[in-house]
Design an enzyme around this catalytic site. Structure first.
Site, PDB file in Angstrom:
ATOM      1  N   HIS A 122     -10.607  -1.118  -7.500  1.00  0.00           N
ATOM      2  CA  HIS A 122      -9.376  -1.903  -7.623  1.00  0.00           C
ATOM      3  C   HIS A 122      -9.429  -3.127  -6.709  1.00  0.00           C
ATOM      4  CE1 HIS A 122      -7.570   1.678  -9.542  1.00  0.00           C
ATOM      5  NE2 HIS A 122      -6.712   0.821 -10.065  1.00  0.00           N
TER       6      HIS A 122
ATOM      7  N   LYS B 136      -4.644  -3.229  -3.013  1.00  0.00           N
ATOM      8  CA  LYS B 136      -4.133  -1.878  -3.317  1.00  0.00           C
ATOM      9  C   LYS B 136      -4.022  -1.059  -2.033  1.00  0.00           C
ATOM     10  CE  LYS B 136      -4.618   1.991  -6.488  1.00  0.00           C
ATOM     11  NZ  LYS B 136      -3.186   2.005  -6.784  1.00  0.00           N
TER      12      LYS B 136
HETATM   13  P1  NAD Z   1       3.030  -5.447  -5.396  1.00  0.00           P
HETATM   14  O1  NAD Z   1       2.942  -5.259  -3.931  1.00  0.00           O
HETATM   15  O2  NAD Z   1       2.513  -6.725  -5.992  1.00  0.00           O
HETATM   16  O3  NAD Z   1       4.553  -5.284  -5.896  1.00  0.00           O
HETATM   17  C1  NAD Z   1       5.482  -4.390  -5.347  1.00  0.00           C
HETATM   18  C2  NAD Z   1       6.777  -5.153  -5.264  1.00  0.00           C
HETATM   19  O4  NAD Z   1       7.822  -4.246  -4.911  1.00  0.00           O
HETATM   20  C3  NAD Z   1       6.760  -6.255  -4.162  1.00  0.00           C
HETATM   21  O5  NAD Z   1       7.143  -7.493  -4.753  1.00  0.00           O
HETATM   22  C4  NAD Z   1       7.810  -5.783  -3.162  1.00  0.00           C
HETATM   23  O6  NAD Z   1       8.521  -6.866  -2.619  1.00  0.00           O
HETATM   24  C5  NAD Z   1       8.712  -4.944  -4.082  1.00  0.00           C
HETATM   25  N1  NAD Z   1       9.572  -4.025  -3.336  1.00  0.00           N
HETATM   26  C6  NAD Z   1       9.236  -3.149  -2.350  1.00  0.00           C
HETATM   27  N2  NAD Z   1      10.338  -2.536  -1.892  1.00  0.00           N
HETATM   28  C7  NAD Z   1      11.373  -3.010  -2.606  1.00  0.00           C
HETATM   29  C8  NAD Z   1      12.773  -2.754  -2.594  1.00  0.00           C
HETATM   30  N3  NAD Z   1      13.320  -1.870  -1.745  1.00  0.00           N
HETATM   31  N4  NAD Z   1      13.562  -3.439  -3.464  1.00  0.00           N
HETATM   32  C9  NAD Z   1      13.031  -4.324  -4.331  1.00  0.00           C
HETATM   33  N5  NAD Z   1      11.708  -4.616  -4.383  1.00  0.00           N
HETATM   34  C10 NAD Z   1      10.900  -3.952  -3.531  1.00  0.00           C
HETATM   35  O7  NAD Z   1       2.282  -4.189  -6.043  1.00  0.00           O
HETATM   36  P2  NAD Z   1       1.804  -3.962  -7.547  1.00  0.00           P
HETATM   37  O8  NAD Z   1       0.341  -4.272  -7.659  1.00  0.00           O
HETATM   38  O9  NAD Z   1       2.774  -4.588  -8.497  1.00  0.00           O
HETATM   39  O10 NAD Z   1       1.902  -2.372  -7.630  1.00  0.00           O
HETATM   40  C11 NAD Z   1       3.133  -1.682  -7.389  1.00  0.00           C
HETATM   41  C12 NAD Z   1       2.938  -0.190  -7.603  1.00  0.00           C
HETATM   42  O11 NAD Z   1       2.615   0.067  -8.967  1.00  0.00           O
HETATM   43  C13 NAD Z   1       1.777   0.424  -6.792  1.00  0.00           C
HETATM   44  O12 NAD Z   1       2.163   1.727  -6.397  1.00  0.00           O
HETATM   45  C14 NAD Z   1       0.641   0.483  -7.793  1.00  0.00           C
HETATM   46  O13 NAD Z   1      -0.325   1.450  -7.497  1.00  0.00           O
HETATM   47  C15 NAD Z   1       1.410   0.830  -9.032  1.00  0.00           C
HETATM   48  N6  NAD Z   1       0.736   0.528 -10.315  1.00  0.00           N
HETATM   49  C16 NAD Z   1       0.869   1.453 -11.288  1.00  0.00           C
HETATM   50  C17 NAD Z   1       0.351   1.210 -12.544  1.00  0.00           C
HETATM   51  C18 NAD Z   1       0.609   2.202 -13.652  1.00  0.00           C
HETATM   52  O14 NAD Z   1       0.149   1.995 -14.783  1.00  0.00           O
HETATM   53  N7  NAD Z   1       1.353   3.276 -13.388  1.00  0.00           N
HETATM   54  C19 NAD Z   1      -0.336   0.019 -12.800  1.00  0.00           C
HETATM   55  C20 NAD Z   1      -0.460  -0.922 -11.772  1.00  0.00           C
HETATM   56  C21 NAD Z   1       0.099  -0.658 -10.519  1.00  0.00           C
END
Ligand code: NAD
Length: 268
Positions: free
Chosen positions: A156, A160
């Site tokens: 990744h 991450k």
């Molecule tokens: P990222 O850090 O780019 O985005 C997370 C966002 O959440 C940030 O913008 C942060 O400001 C926001 N956030 C955190 N706390 C918050 C709150 N209390 N209120 C509002 N916003 C809040 O991360 P990402 O790459 O988008 O990944 C996010 C999650 O999704 C990770 O856990 C990742 O592993 C997961 N993910 C899952 C899949 C899937 O298919 N299930 C795919 C990709 C990523």
């Protein structure tokens, strides 16, 4: 029309979700939530996502917009997602959860909402990965007890925060379950120094973190003379976002309960 709130709308997945949800008939973007105190509160979420003005501005509290949405799509962090589940239980809302990195205790808490919230929870929302989980079950049943070593390698992007990925763990669970092994006992998550030869039943994990890799997973079944590798490569976050949008649409007519993407895709 099902009204959608996107939690963490300024994040990598959040911004991709704005485009994906906007493309699904039957879903309407109703709210986007940024972190409390963020300077992005009040900004149009379409502009935030590079999609042009949509007429919905980012809020910094899910509770403040609770009357505006039916389903919240949450790709943020475990403690944030758990707090949102409590809010959804209280207000009769639905949830699509893509967040990964839950501890076993947090997973237990999450599971406790299966009697009060209709929610879809999947470590990977792509159709391809969910089909791959099925292929892995078949391969594991045929090879797992026939002298083939099972190893899982994932890669990744450098940002991450959890390892191994939720998808790698889901693949490990699928394989272990198919051959009656317990991942807690047989999973090997690190090897370093004089760790000795591999044991027959272990399921090994290796993690790569580099650059902008969206997500790659290989499960290897290897024995004397041959190896089989089942690989999935995601080249865009849109595959996860499309899956999440599909899950939100599917969830609108469901009873309270915990579902996964295998339910959504009819793979069970
Ligand atoms: P990222 O850090 O780019 O985005 C997370 C966002 O959440 C940030 O913008 C942060 O400001 C926001 N956030 C955190 N706390 C918050 C709150 N209390 N209120 C509002 N916003 C809040 O991360 P990402 O790459 O988008 O990944 C996010 C999650 O999704 C990770 O856990 C990742 O592993 C997961 N993910 C899952 C899949 C899937 O298919 N299930 C795919 C990709 C990523």
């Amino acid at each position: 029309m099902t009204r959608i709130a996107i939690m963490g709308v300024a994040g990598r997945m959040g911004r991709t979700l704005v485009e994906a949800v906007g493309a699904v008939e039957g879903l309407t973007l109703a709210a986007g939530i940024v972190e409390s105190g963020s300077s992005l509160a009040g900004v149009d979420i379409g502009e935030l996502a590079g999609q042009g003005r949509l007429g919905v501005v980012a809020s910094d509290s899910l509770a403040a917009v609770v009357d505006d949405f039916d389903v919240v799509i949450d790709f943020t962090a475990p403690q944030v997602t758990l707090a949102n589940l409590a809010l959804c239980a209280e207000h009769g809302k639905r949830m699509v959860i893509g967040t990964t990195g839950f501890t076993p205790e947090q997973l237990e808490q999450l599971d406790g909402y299966r009697d009060s919230v209709p929610f879809v929870f999947a470590a990977n929302m792509s159709s391809g990965v969910n089909l791959t989980l099925k292929l892995l079950e078949t391969a594991a049943r045929a090879l797992g007890d026939a002298g083939y070593d099972i190893e899982i390698i994932e890669a990744h992007h450098r940002h991450k925060v959890d390892a191994p990925s939720g998808t790698a763990l889901a693949m490990g669970e699928a394989v272990a379950h198919a051959i009656g092994r317990d991942l807690a006992t047989h999973g090997v998550f690190a090897r370093e120094g004089q760790c000795g030869p591999r044991t027959d039943k272990e399921i090994g994990f290796a993690t790569v973190r580099a650059g902008d890799i969206v997500g790659e997973h290989t499960v290897m079944f290897a024995t004397e003379g041959e190896r089989i590798e089942i690989t999935h490569k995601a080249s865009s976050r849109m595959t996860f976002a499309k899956g999440a949008a599909r899950a939100a649409e599917w969830l609108s007519g469901r009873e309270v309960g915990r579902y996964d993407m295998q339910d959504v895709l009819g793979l069970k």
